[in-house]
Each structure stands twice: as C-alpha cells, then as structure tokens.
Design a protein around this motif. Structure first.
Motif, PDB file in Angstrom:
ATOM      1  N   VAL A   1      34.048  59.943 -66.673  1.00 50.75           N
ATOM      2  CA  VAL A   1      32.837  59.352 -66.119  1.00 50.75           C
ATOM      3  C   VAL A   1      32.232  60.372 -65.165  1.00 50.75           C
ATOM      4  N   VAL A   2      30.925  60.555 -65.316  1.00 48.30           N
ATOM      5  CA  VAL A   2      30.206  61.581 -64.571  1.00 48.30           C
ATOM      6  C   VAL A   2      29.134  60.907 -63.711  1.00 48.30           C
ATOM      7  N   VAL A   3      29.075  61.300 -62.444  1.00 48.40           N
ATOM      8  CA  VAL A   3      28.044  60.841 -61.517  1.00 48.40           C
ATOM      9  C   VAL A   3      27.397  62.089 -60.912  1.00 48.40           C
TER      10      VAL A   3
ATOM     11  N   THR B   1      38.808  55.738 -61.903  1.00 51.26           N
ATOM     12  CA  THR B   1      37.650  54.849 -61.835  1.00 51.26           C
ATOM     13  C   THR B   1      36.344  55.626 -61.852  1.00 51.26           C
ATOM     14  N   GLY B   2      35.291  54.875 -62.108  1.00 48.77           N
ATOM     15  CA  GLY B   2      33.949  55.386 -61.901  1.00 48.77           C
ATOM     16  C   GLY B   2      33.594  55.179 -60.444  1.00 48.77           C
ATOM     17  N   GLN B   3      32.304  55.237 -60.134  1.00 52.60           N
ATOM     18  CA  GLN B   3      31.833  54.978 -58.778  1.00 52.60           C
ATOM     19  C   GLN B   3      31.010  53.702 -58.801  1.00 52.60           C
ATOM     20  N   PHE B   4      31.512  52.698 -58.135  1.00 51.35           N
ATOM     21  CA  PHE B   4      30.875  51.390 -58.109  1.00 51.35           C
ATOM     22  C   PHE B   4      29.421  51.508 -57.651  1.00 51.35           C
ATOM     23  N   GLY B   5      28.529  50.870 -58.400  1.00 47.89           N
ATOM     24  CA  GLY B   5      27.122  50.809 -58.019  1.00 47.89           C
ATOM     25  C   GLY B   5      26.301  52.050 -58.307  1.00 47.89           C
ATOM     26  N   GLU B   6      26.908  53.062 -58.877  1.00 47.31           N
ATOM     27  CA  GLU B   6      26.194  54.303 -59.164  1.00 47.31           C
ATOM     28  C   GLU B   6      25.795  54.362 -60.641  1.00 47.31           C
ATOM     29  N   MET B   7      24.787  55.166 -60.934  1.00 49.66           N
ATOM     30  CA  MET B   7      24.425  55.459 -62.316  1.00 49.66           C
ATOM     31  C   MET B   7      25.487  56.419 -62.855  1.00 49.66           C
TER      32      MET B   7
ATOM     33  N   ILE C   1      32.373  65.103 -62.428  1.00 54.02           N
ATOM     34  CA  ILE C   1      33.358  64.204 -63.010  1.00 54.02           C
ATOM     35  C   ILE C   1      34.057  63.469 -61.870  1.00 54.02           C
ATOM     36  N   VAL C   2      33.983  62.131 -61.895  1.00 57.03           N
ATOM     37  CA  VAL C   2      34.613  61.342 -60.839  1.00 57.03           C
ATOM     38  C   VAL C   2      35.868  60.627 -61.324  1.00 57.03           C
ATOM     39  N   GLY C   3      36.068  60.550 -62.637  1.00 57.63           N
ATOM     40  CA  GLY C   3      37.262  59.955 -63.221  1.00 57.63           C
ATOM     41  C   GLY C   3      37.466  60.503 -64.612  1.00 57.63           C
ATOM     42  N   GLU C   4      38.743  60.705 -64.995  1.00 58.64           N
ATOM     43  CA  GLU C   4      39.013  61.323 -66.298  1.00 58.64           C
ATOM     44  C   GLU C   4      40.425  60.979 -66.754  1.00 58.64           C
ATOM     45  N   ILE C   5      40.567  60.640 -68.039  1.00 60.24           N
ATOM     46  CA  ILE C   5      41.883  60.409 -68.638  1.00 60.24           C
ATOM     47  C   ILE C   5      41.943  61.119 -69.984  1.00 60.24           C
ATOM     48  N   ASP C   6      43.164  61.430 -70.429  1.00 55.50           N
ATOM     49  CA  ASP C   6      43.322  62.065 -71.732  1.00 55.50           C
ATOM     50  C   ASP C   6      43.534  61.034 -72.843  1.00 55.50           C
TER      51      ASP C   6
END
Length: 148
Positions: A13-15, A122-128, A19-24
């Motif tokens: 997930v990119v904000v 995780t992503g970033q809550f409330g962000e695009m 990259i703010v969260g990443e899994i393989d």
C-alpha cells in the motif's frame, strides 16, 4: 463489520509515493466498519481470517490456513464497503462508522489478528491509498460479522 479478503502475493500500500505497508504472501484484508460494530465483531473476524483454510496443500486442495502457511496480512480500512448504491447514482456512506470510532475498532482488529500469531502490516487510516498486489487463485471472499 464487513471484510473482503483476497489471497495475495507481493502486496503493498502506497501513500504519497511511499510504501507504508508490504507483505510477500498472505491476504489483503479490506475492512469496513459500521456504527454499531463492537469488539466481538472484530474478534470473530480476526479469528476467522487467521484460521480459514483457503491456501493450497501439497495436493492443490484448500486445506491450509494463513497461520499454517506463515502468511501475513495487509490490512486496509475501507469505509466504502458500507456504501449504499440503491438510490441515485452517487453512493452514500451513511452506514459507515464515524472516523474516530472506526479507527479505534480498526486498530483493535489488527491487534486481535496479531494475537492470533499473524504478522500484520497496515495502510494509513483516512488517507488516499494505492493498493497493489497479485490475487492468487484468484481467491476472494466476503465476510460479514453479522452472518455468523
């Protein structure tokens, strides 16, 4: 709570180009929260997601859970899962929980997943956010804590 889970590889997930969260390998989890969701909804879904047998064994049968394969979760809060499109052409999101309430329950959900011995990004809550991944299978499931 509503959740869309997708079996995934190389998920991130990119904000704002970071990259703010990443899994393989594991699951991309899109979580929607409504006004009257409670801790027991989060606990039910966390347990269900960690233990669903949706990964293939050596015989190509879906017999293994996220925990069995050492998979990870990329958890994304997504209020649009409570979008209502029955009337008009623009969805309304009146059934989505208010941000403060949703954030607290989203964080509790992620903590409950971790208590199931699942690694969570995780992503970033409330962000695009831009979510990128390969859906393996493809396997996509919808779960609702009210349909237990």
């Amino acid at each position: 709570m509503r959740v869309v889970i997708q079996r995934a590889e190389n998920a991130k997930v990119v904000v704002e180009d970071k990259i703010v969260g990443e899994i393989d390998q594991g699951l991309v989890v899109l979580l929607g929260i409504t006004h009257d969701d409670q801790m027991e909804d989060a606990a039910y879904l966390a347990y269900k997601i960690a233990n669903l047998r949706i990964f293939e064994d050596e015989n190509a049968k879906m017999n293994l859970s996220l925990k069995d394969v050492g998979g990870k979760v990329l958890s994304i809060s997504q209020f649009t899962l409570y979008g209502d499109t029955r009337k008009g052409r623009r969805p309304n999101f009146m059934n989505a929980a208010k941000p403060e309430y949703a954030l607290a329950l989203y964080q509790q959900f992620n903590t409950l997943l971790e208590s199931e011995d699942v690694f969570v990004e995780t992503g970033q809550f409330g962000e695009m956010m831009r979510v990128q991944f390969t859906n393996v299978g493809p396997v996509t499931l919808l779960l609702d804590s009210r349909e237990r």
